[in-house]
Enzyme design. Structure first.
Site, mmCIF file in Angstrom:
data_model
loop_
_atom_site.group_PDB
_atom_site.id
_atom_site.type_symbol
_atom_site.label_atom_id
_atom_site.label_comp_id
_atom_site.label_asym_id
_atom_site.label_seq_id
_atom_site.Cartn_x
_atom_site.Cartn_y
_atom_site.Cartn_z
ATOM 1 N N GLU A 224 1.976 57.412 0.380
ATOM 2 C CA GLU A 224 3.340 56.861 0.412
ATOM 3 C C GLU A 224 4.183 57.763 -0.473
ATOM 4 O O GLU A 224 4.138 57.652 -1.700
ATOM 5 C CB GLU A 224 3.334 55.412 -0.111
ATOM 6 C CG GLU A 224 2.574 54.434 0.777
ATOM 7 C CD GLU A 224 3.347 54.039 2.036
ATOM 8 O OE1 GLU A 224 4.569 54.284 2.098
ATOM 9 O OE2 GLU A 224 2.716 53.493 2.960
ATOM 10 N N CYS A 258 12.235 54.829 -3.776
ATOM 11 C CA CYS A 258 11.864 55.892 -2.830
ATOM 12 C C CYS A 258 12.715 55.868 -1.566
ATOM 13 O O CYS A 258 12.949 56.909 -0.969
ATOM 14 C CB CYS A 258 10.393 55.775 -2.476
ATOM 15 S SG CYS A 258 9.970 54.165 -1.806
#
Ligand code: NAD
Length: 470
Positions: A224, A258
């Site tokens: 990720e 993010c």
């Protein structure tokens, strides 16, 4: 400095060798206990109760590490994880059952199933920006799928890391789930061990290091990662709502998200109107003096503060721009007059600074995005389906929203992850269970009869096969 408050080193272990821990988890996995459904459900239930009981402690830890407000700590970390736990416990019984799938006519007499089986011992490496959520959300998947787990939290958020260690130690034996606190050296020492699955959340360069280490043992990975996520506001958008939703998605956690919009592409026709509304939206969310707002998140470290501050001379400051080196805080800032050649456009910003580029045609936008790595998220604000489809159909990105930002992350029905340089694999909801499960395909064949045509010695076998396999 290497700390190791959580996992107690045993004979056979050292600070650069965790073989005892991993071997011990392997042995426990082999007993079959982590695979038992009742055991998994009990482990999840215990986790949920412990999180609820420690809500205040968690909020305090997040406040000390990042100056996170209780609201942000609950919505983006604690509450999110509780909702994932409830969803997983509710559906786990149906997920663990072998899934019956169709069988083609060539396999007549047999039945086909997909078994979800745990990989074994998993390693979860977490970053600092949502230090609780990004360690626990993957853990839910690991437990639900029947694995054991070693968690390595981020060293940059030491209070949350220590609390995580304390919580987990109080809940499970280390042979099942253990937290190993420490920095890069600890992570590298863990990566020398042979895990059955590695789940990493963090930056793109470290993602490469993880994949290289995993490749040595052919260990499957989920990565990720991050990247520069575009946010496009077209001239037909609901400008006021766009301004509010973008300000929320960008500046929550001081932009250290993010999937925060990394940069804005504004249509020339609405640029001034949007920017004025955007400035109002920021003021509404954080007040006229965000640096004095006790609920405004700070930058995690001096290194990141200095890195971000260096961008403030790119283009022109439209609003914000003030910083406080004492508290490591930076105002929500908008920079205009930015082009792709400005330093701020090189890498993921990961802070409360939003560069703005203007455009006249969507072609320019698509070209600009295509010249750069595939983003983790993308946001398009437009009232027209054709415009939305032109962007959705022509840009590859991990996931995103039409007329919103960040919100896709919190749906358990939408697997979350990147693509190419922004990540490999996905999770959340059933996605987490699937990520931590190997899908074992099994054909159950009948013994009542035996179709002859597959055998090479059967008359007309090939002719019959050609009727089916074409
Ligand atoms: P990071 O990559 O620096 O660190 C993440 C973890 O890896 C930490 O636990 C750290 O100790 C460890 N680590 C660091 N260097 C290492 C090395 N050389 N070898 C082995 N392990 C190492 O990331 P970060 O600064 O903590 O987090 C920010 C990054 O994470 C941003 O790029 C952001 O986009 C990304 N991120 C992605 C997601 C997502 O879900 N896709 C979520 C949050 C953050």
């Amino acid at each position: 400095m290497i700390t190791n408050n959580a996992y107690t080193l045993r004979e056979g272990d050292s600070l650069d060798n965790y073989s005892y821990l991993v071997e011990n988890q392997k042995a426990f996995f082999k007993t079959g206990k982590p695979k038992e459904l009742a055991f998994r459900l009990e482990a999840l239930k215990k986790l949920k109760s412990a999180i609820q009981a420690n809500e205040k402690k968690l909020m305090n830890a997040l406040k000390s590490d990042l100056n996170k407000s209780d609201f942000d700590a609950y919505t983006a970390e604690i509450g999110f994880v509780l909702a994932e736990l409830s969803f997983t416990m509710k559906h786990l019984l149906s997920w663990v059952k072998p899934q019956k799938v169709k069988t083609p006519v060539t396999h007549i007499g047999s039945a086909s199933y997909i078994y979800s089986e745990p990989y074994g011992v998993s390693l979860i490496i977490a970053p600092w920006n949502y230090p609780f959520q990004l360690a626990i959300a993957p853990l839910i998947g690991a437990i639900a799928a029947g694995n054991t787990a070693v968690i390595k939290p981020s060293e940059l958020t030491p209070n949350t890391s220590a609390l995580l260690a304390e919580l987990i130690k109080g809940l499970y034996p280390e042979k099942y789930i253990a937290v190993v606190e420490g920095a890069v050296e600890t992570s590298q020492a863990l990566l020398k061990e042979k895990f059955d699955y590695i789940f990493f959340t963090g930056s793109v360069p470290v993602g490469r290091v993880i994949m290289e280490a995993a490749a040595k043992n052919l260990t499957p990975v989920t990565l990720e990662l991050g990247g520069k996520s575009p946010c496009i506001v077209h001239h037909d958008a609901n400008i006021k709502l766009a301004a509010k939703r973008i300000a929320w998605g960008k500046f929550t956690n001081a932009g250290q998200t993010c999937i925060a919009p990394d940069y804005l592409y504004l249509h020339k026709g609405i640029k001034e109107e949007f920017l004025s509304l955007f400035k109002d939206a920021i003021k509404e969310l954080y007040g006229a003096e965000p640096l004095n707002n006790p609920n405004y998140t700070h930058i995690v470290s001096e290194r990141h503060f200095n890195r971000l501050q260096s961008f403030l001379n790119n283009g022109e400051v439209y609003c914000g721009g003030k910083t406080d080196a004492q508290t490591l805080a930076i105002e929500p800032t908008v920079l205009t007059g930015i082009t792709w050649s400005d330093p701020i456009m090189e890498d993921e910003i990961f802070g409360p600074i939003l560069p703005v580029m203007e455009y006249e045609s969507l072609d320019e936008v698509l070209k600009g995005i295509h010249n750069h790595p595939k983003p983790l998220a993308l946001y398009i604000f437009s009232e027209h389906n054709e415009v939305q489809q032109e962007v959705l159909g022509n840009v590859s990105f991990g996931g995103g929203c039409v007329n919103d930002t960040v919100y896709h992350f919190v749906s358990p029905h939408l697997p979350f992850g990147g693509v190419g340089p922004s990540g490999i694999g996905s999770y959340h909801g059933k996605g987490s269970f699937d990520t931590f499960s190997h899908k074992k395909s099994v054909l159950k064949q009948t013994t009542l009869f035996d179709l002859p045509f597959r055998y090479p010695n059967v008359k007309n076998g090939l002719k019959i096969i050609k009727m089916f396999l074409k």
